[in-house]
Design a protein around this motif. Structure first.
Motif, PDB file in Angstrom:
ATOM      1  N   PHE A   1      11.671 122.931 -36.348  1.00 52.48           N
ATOM      2  CA  PHE A   1      11.131 122.800 -37.698  1.00 52.48           C
ATOM      3  C   PHE A   1      11.762 121.601 -38.391  1.00 52.48           C
ATOM      4  O   PHE A   1      12.963 121.362 -38.263  1.00 52.48           O
ATOM      5  N   GLN A   2      10.950 120.845 -39.125  1.00 52.91           N
ATOM      6  CA  GLN A   2      11.390 119.582 -39.704  1.00 52.91           C
ATOM      7  C   GLN A   2      11.807 119.666 -41.164  1.00 52.91           C
ATOM      8  O   GLN A   2      12.602 118.867 -41.618  1.00 52.91           O
ATOM      9  N   ASN A   3      11.263 120.619 -41.925  1.00 54.75           N
ATOM     10  CA  ASN A   3      11.614 120.651 -43.348  1.00 54.75           C
ATOM     11  C   ASN A   3      12.486 121.856 -43.680  1.00 54.75           C
ATOM     12  O   ASN A   3      12.566 122.821 -42.935  1.00 54.75           O
ATOM     13  N   ASP A   4      13.157 121.787 -44.818  1.00 52.50           N
ATOM     14  CA  ASP A   4      14.112 122.817 -45.207  1.00 52.50           C
ATOM     15  C   ASP A   4      13.472 124.185 -45.385  1.00 52.50           C
ATOM     16  O   ASP A   4      14.091 125.197 -45.090  1.00 52.50           O
ATOM     17  N   GLU A   5      12.229 124.232 -45.868  1.00 54.77           N
ATOM     18  CA  GLU A   5      11.558 125.511 -46.091  1.00 54.77           C
ATOM     19  C   GLU A   5      11.373 126.287 -44.789  1.00 54.77           C
ATOM     20  O   GLU A   5      11.451 127.500 -44.772  1.00 54.77           O
ATOM     21  N   ASP A   6      11.105 125.574 -43.699  1.00 54.88           N
ATOM     22  CA  ASP A   6      10.835 126.231 -42.428  1.00 54.88           C
ATOM     23  C   ASP A   6      12.077 126.447 -41.575  1.00 54.88           C
ATOM     24  O   ASP A   6      12.022 127.117 -40.557  1.00 54.88           O
ATOM     25  N   ARG A   7      13.208 125.906 -41.968  1.00 54.60           N
ATOM     26  CA  ARG A   7      14.424 126.061 -41.162  1.00 54.60           C
ATOM     27  C   ARG A   7      14.848 127.526 -41.052  1.00 54.60           C
ATOM     28  O   ARG A   7      15.534 127.905 -40.122  1.00 54.60           O
ATOM     29  N   ALA A   8      14.459 128.352 -42.020  1.00 50.92           N
ATOM     30  CA  ALA A   8      14.764 129.779 -41.943  1.00 50.92           C
ATOM     31  C   ALA A   8      14.110 130.384 -40.698  1.00 50.92           C
ATOM     32  O   ALA A   8      14.700 131.234 -40.030  1.00 50.92           O
ATOM     33  N   CYS A   9      12.899 129.943 -40.344  1.00 54.84           N
ATOM     34  CA  CYS A   9      12.224 130.405 -39.133  1.00 54.84           C
ATOM     35  C   CYS A   9      13.009 129.973 -37.904  1.00 54.84           C
ATOM     36  O   CYS A   9      13.165 130.729 -36.950  1.00 54.84           O
ATOM     37  N   ASP A  10      13.526 128.746 -37.938  1.00 53.70           N
ATOM     38  CA  ASP A  10      14.296 128.214 -36.824  1.00 53.70           C
ATOM     39  C   ASP A  10      15.539 129.064 -36.598  1.00 53.70           C
ATOM     40  O   ASP A  10      15.871 129.423 -35.472  1.00 53.70           O
ATOM     41  N   SER A  11      16.219 129.438 -37.670  1.00 55.46           N
ATOM     42  CA  SER A  11      17.440 130.228 -37.534  1.00 55.46           C
ATOM     43  C   SER A  11      17.144 131.648 -37.066  1.00 55.46           C
ATOM     44  O   SER A  11      18.027 132.330 -36.558  1.00 55.46           O
ATOM     45  N   LYS A  12      15.908 132.100 -37.205  1.00 47.73           N
ATOM     46  CA  LYS A  12      15.526 133.435 -36.739  1.00 47.73           C
ATOM     47  C   LYS A  12      14.954 133.407 -35.328  1.00 47.73           C
ATOM     48  O   LYS A  12      14.411 134.394 -34.854  1.00 47.73           O
ATOM     49  N   GLY A  13      15.040 132.261 -34.659  1.00 49.33           N
ATOM     50  CA  GLY A  13      14.605 132.180 -33.272  1.00 49.33           C
ATOM     51  C   GLY A  13      13.166 131.753 -33.071  1.00 49.33           C
ATOM     52  O   GLY A  13      12.540 132.133 -32.082  1.00 49.33           O
ATOM     53  N   PHE A  14      12.642 130.962 -33.995  1.00 46.86           N
ATOM     54  CA  PHE A  14      11.271 130.474 -33.865  1.00 46.86           C
ATOM     55  C   PHE A  14      11.252 128.955 -33.761  1.00 46.86           C
ATOM     56  O   PHE A  14      12.190 128.276 -34.160  1.00 46.86           O
TER      57      PHE A  14
END
Length: 121
Positions: free
Chosen positions: A46-59
């Motif tokens: 994920f490239q933007n700060d809003e979507d980084r939460a998804c990245d930290s949850k394993g997406f």
């Protein structure tokens, strides 16, 4: 060069997919559902700060590139008409997937800027 053009035409974007899904797993789901042969999968963080939460949850995000087949064309046409397509990877795989997995789906979108295969992919 012709094979690159056909790959470009048959490419989808999955905006959110679990990191447990490898290229092999994704290719198997599409093959088992008779969608088509996956040539390659490009994963993107994920490239933007809003979507980084998804990245930290394993997406992560994925670009899936197919060799053209009838079912692939049907999905691409549906994406063109409706803007997206819900793909249920476990819909027909009752013996392989858990009950929970059978209701999960991936949102497939048009890949607006497909990248041809290079040594860097």
């Amino acid at each position: 060069m012709a094979s690159t053009n056909s790959q470009v035409l048959y490419s989808v974007f999955i905006p959110t997919i679990s990191k447990v899904h490898t290229e092999e797993i994704i290719a198997n789901y599409f093959a088992l559902n008779s969608v088509g042969k996956v040539e390659r999968v490009d994963f993107v963080e994920f490239q933007n700060d809003e979507d980084r939460a998804c990245d930290s949850k394993g997406f992560q995000q994925a670009f899936v590139h197919f060799s053209p087949q009838q079912k692939t064309r049907e999905i691409m046409e549906a994406i063109e008409q409706k803007g997206s397509y819900r793909f249920y990877p476990c819909e027909k795989l009752i013996n392989i997937c858990s009950f929970k997995e059978q209701t999960q789906y991936w949102i497939l979108l048009k890949n607006k800027n497909p990248v041809p295969k290079t040594e860097l992919n």
